[in-house]
Design a protein around this motif. Structure first.
Motif, short mmCIF file in Angstrom:
data_model
loop_
_atom_site.label_atom_id
_atom_site.label_comp_id
_atom_site.label_asym_id
_atom_site.label_seq_id
_atom_site.Cartn_x
_atom_site.Cartn_y
_atom_site.Cartn_z
N ALA A 173 0.83 -1.21 0.00
CA ALA A 173 0.00 0.00 0.00
C ALA A 173 0.86 1.26 0.00
N ASN A 177 0.87 3.95 -3.01
CA ASN A 177 0.33 5.27 -2.66
C ASN A 177 1.43 6.31 -2.48
N ARG A 182 2.46 5.66 -8.14
CA ARG A 182 1.38 5.84 -9.12
C ARG A 182 1.81 5.31 -10.48
N ILE A 185 0.35 1.88 -11.48
CA ILE A 185 -1.01 1.90 -12.00
C ILE A 185 -1.03 2.54 -13.39
N ALA A 186 -0.19 3.55 -13.60
CA ALA A 186 -0.12 4.18 -14.91
C ALA A 186 0.30 3.16 -15.97
N ASP A 189 -2.62 0.98 -16.74
CA ASP A 189 -3.68 1.64 -17.51
C ASP A 189 -3.31 1.82 -18.97
N ASP A 190 -2.11 2.31 -19.22
CA ASP A 190 -1.74 2.66 -20.59
C ASP A 190 -0.23 2.80 -20.68
N SER A 303 -15.66 3.35 -7.84
CA SER A 303 -15.29 2.90 -9.17
C SER A 303 -13.82 3.13 -9.47
N SER A 304 -13.14 3.93 -8.67
CA SER A 304 -11.74 4.17 -9.02
C SER A 304 -10.81 3.96 -7.84
N LYS A 305 -9.54 3.84 -8.16
CA LYS A 305 -8.54 3.71 -7.13
C LYS A 305 -8.18 5.10 -6.67
N GLY A 306 -8.75 5.55 -5.61
CA GLY A 306 -8.47 6.88 -5.10
C GLY A 306 -7.13 6.91 -4.42
N ALA A 307 -6.85 8.01 -3.73
CA ALA A 307 -5.55 8.18 -3.12
C ALA A 307 -5.31 7.18 -1.99
#
Ligand SMILES: Nc1ncnc2c1ncn2[C@@H]1O[C@H](COP(=O)(O)OP(=O)(O)O)[C@@H](O)[C@H]1O
Ligand SMILES: [Mg+2]
Lengths: 309, 258
Positions: A173, A177, A182, A185-186, A189-190, A303-307
């Protein structure tokens, strides 16, 4: 005072220590399951970094676990006769670190050549890796070959299992975080957009594999000193698959969800023990039903992965 | 005179039999605001992909700040100062607005795995600074109040602006904008024009703009290069470009030049 997230880790460890002080009073069967739960949390949380956060579909997690398991067990078996009983916790911690490091090395070995692979291909290659590891141990006379290793000292207790789980959960975590984290996760995503933002996808994928494998190795080490006997079949494809299911049910990349899923999926098979013959069928059916009802994961609220995920 | 910020020298790229960009000479100086236009399929996005290292030229060389970019990966080129947006928006869809920008901040970060795990004083100070900078950038683009929204849930125009913010977060010297006004309404377009101009002044960077909206390009850019079938057919000031016979011919049947 200890700031932020670290404070929660300390609080968790203190609580675990308090609970474990009373652990002698628990039914040893339940205590055993509680230790299993801790180990599975470590496995699920570490695979979550690789698969949930970074998006690398890996079916070889049991392979990393096996490496940690055999390494740590061989280490403590070799040392335990030469040190006083009071040194047991040090031996265990030594075994955990050693097992974790060797597994991490394997993570590096798998991570680097498989970077170009995506999705299904990566899943197949990691699956192959897990099987190779298993077959290697199956043929290694020094660690008992097919019959496995036994007589491993019973060092893993509730405290170590859950403290390590807390550390693993914190580590993943905390890593994700952060501004640095980040990037995992980036990349998920793409990849093209991520590299255009200066994020090195290769670096992140390998890091995820290495850190994830480290904790899988640690979990394997705890497992060995809990069950006291290990054999190659315990680390087969089914074990990897079990961990994958925990991550998917927990909602891919959601630490809390994945922890809850690990707890449930450890307890569930135990609860189904009375109907022994139908156990695996009911277990599988439940998973199918849950997946169909909640494809986004059992515990996904937002719906999203917040901070703070 | 020092080397131009970006210099393309006889750059050609072929995909199989198709020559997408052909012997292109092109340059951008510090603090320039230049336009790259051309009909659909002319090779504009391909030029961006060449500059950012997504593609390697088949022939020719590209230099950024005097250094050849050949063999350098996109993330390495971002680090030395090239940032871009995408024609078909590519935000990080599972991150919120704030984290989309924060993810881009990691390129100049001072910490890695160890600091993120230990979370010492220096780490926390650095993270606070990142947070402030992200919020400053978001405020400039009036996206601050959307910080906790999922990027994928934003209206189209906001997504395009968020892509620009994200690119700026990497602290570029050169910003490549690929059709930033696509899908925007006239009010949003006018606002965007003002923003692009102010970015250029405020951050002291050069901007290379690919855009289909002629009026926007003509109003904004000091210099324009026109591509057609991968070949440069004209280069000059907006007034020169408007009157250029080859440009008029290329655009015939496409749309009116403003
Ligand atoms: N990776 C690729 N493989 C094959 N052809 C490509 C590739 N990228 C671009 N092209 C071709 O190059 C030409 C120019 O495309 P593009 O640069 O996207 O045009 P523009 O952005 O000016 O509309 C098109 O014909 C396109 O199909
Ligand atoms: Mg294009």
């Amino acid at each position: 005072m200890i700031p932020g997230a670290k404070r929660w880790l300390v609080v968790a460890i203190v609580l675990i220590a308090i609970v474990s002080a009373f652990s002698k009073q628990f039914n040893s069967y339940y205590l055993g399951i509680a230790i299993d739960v801790g180990i599975n949390i470590i496995l699920a949380v570490s695979l979550n970094l690789i698969m949930g956060h970074t998006g690398q579909f890996s079916l070889g997690h049991a392979g990393f676990m096996a490496v940690g398991s055999y390494t740590a067990a061989s280490f403590t078996i070799a040392c335990t006769k030469h040190v006083p009983e009071s040194a047991a916790p040090f031996l265990l911690v030594g075994g955990l670190i050693l097992g974790g490091l060797l597994a991490a090395l394997c993570g590096l070995a798998v991570g680097v050549p498989t970077l170009r692979l995506r999705g299904d291909y990566l899943a197949i290659v990691t699956l192959g890796f897990g099987e190779i590891i298993r077959v290697v141990f199956q043929n290694m006379e020094a660690v008992g070959a097919a019959s496995g290793l036994s007589g491993i000292p019973n060092y893993t207790n509730f405290f170590w299992s859950w403290t390590t789980a807390a550390i693993a959960a914190y580590a993943v975590a905390a890593l994700v975080n952060s501004t640095y984290g980040r990037g995992f996760i980036a990349v998920h995503d793409d990849e093209i957009a991520a590299s255009a933002m200066g994020i090195n996808p290769t670096r992140y994928k390998v890091t995820a594999f290495v850190v994830g494998a480290f904790f899988a190795g640690v979990a394997g080490a705890l497992y060995a000193h809990h069950k006291q006997t290990i054999n190659p079949t315990g680390f087969d494809f089914m074990k990897s698959f079990e961990i994958v299911v925990m991550v998917i049910l927990g909602g891919m990349g959601r630490t809390v969800g994945v922890i809850i899923a690990a707890i449930l999926l450890t307890i569930l098979p135990e609860m189904l023990r009375p109907v022994a013959e139908y156990r695996m069928i009911i277990y599988s059916l439940l998973i199918i039903v849950i997946m169909m009802a909640r494809p986004q994961g059992l515990f996904t609220l937002r719906s999203s992965k917040g901070a703070n995920t | 005179m020092s080397a131009p910020l970006l210099k393309l020298d006889q750059v050609t790229i072929r995909f199989g039999g198709l020559t997408a960009v052909s012997a292109l000479d092109f340059q951008v100086n510090d603090h320039d605001l230049v336009g790259l236009i051309g009909p659909n399929g002319a090779g504009k996005t391909t030029v961006f992909n060449l500059i950012t290292g997504v593609y390697q030229p088949t022939e020719g060389t590209i230099a950024f700040a005097g250094q050849p970019t050949a063999k350098r990966k996109p993330h390495q080129l971002t680090k030395v100062g090239i940032a871009r947006t995408f024609q078909n928006i590519r935000l990080f869809h599972s991150l919120n607005v704030f984290d989309n920008v924060r993810a881009a901040m990691q390129v100049h970060r001072t910490h890695g795995v160890r600091q993120a795990l230990w979370r010492g004083k220096a780490y926390r100070a650095a993270e606070k600074e990142v947070e402030d900078r992200v919020m400053d950038l978001l405020e400039i683009f009036k996206l601050g109040r959307l910080r906790n929204e999922d990027a994928k849930n934003l209206p189209y125009g906001d997504q395009r602006r968020l892509e620009i913010v994200r690119a700026l977060a990497t602290q570029p010297k050169l910003l490549l904008l690929d059709e930033p006004a696509a899908g925007m309404n006239p009010t949003e377009k006018a606002e965007l024009a003002g923003l692009i101009r102010s970015i250029k002044d405020r951050f002291q960077i050069a901007v290379l703009l690919v855009e289909h909206d002629m009026q926007l390009v003509m109003n904004l850019c000091e210099r324009i290069t026109v591509l057609d079938y991968g070949v440069k057919i004209a280069e000059g000031t907006p007034t020169e470009i408007k009157r250029h016979p080859k440009v008029i011919e290329a655009y015939l049947g496409e749309e009116q030049i403003a």
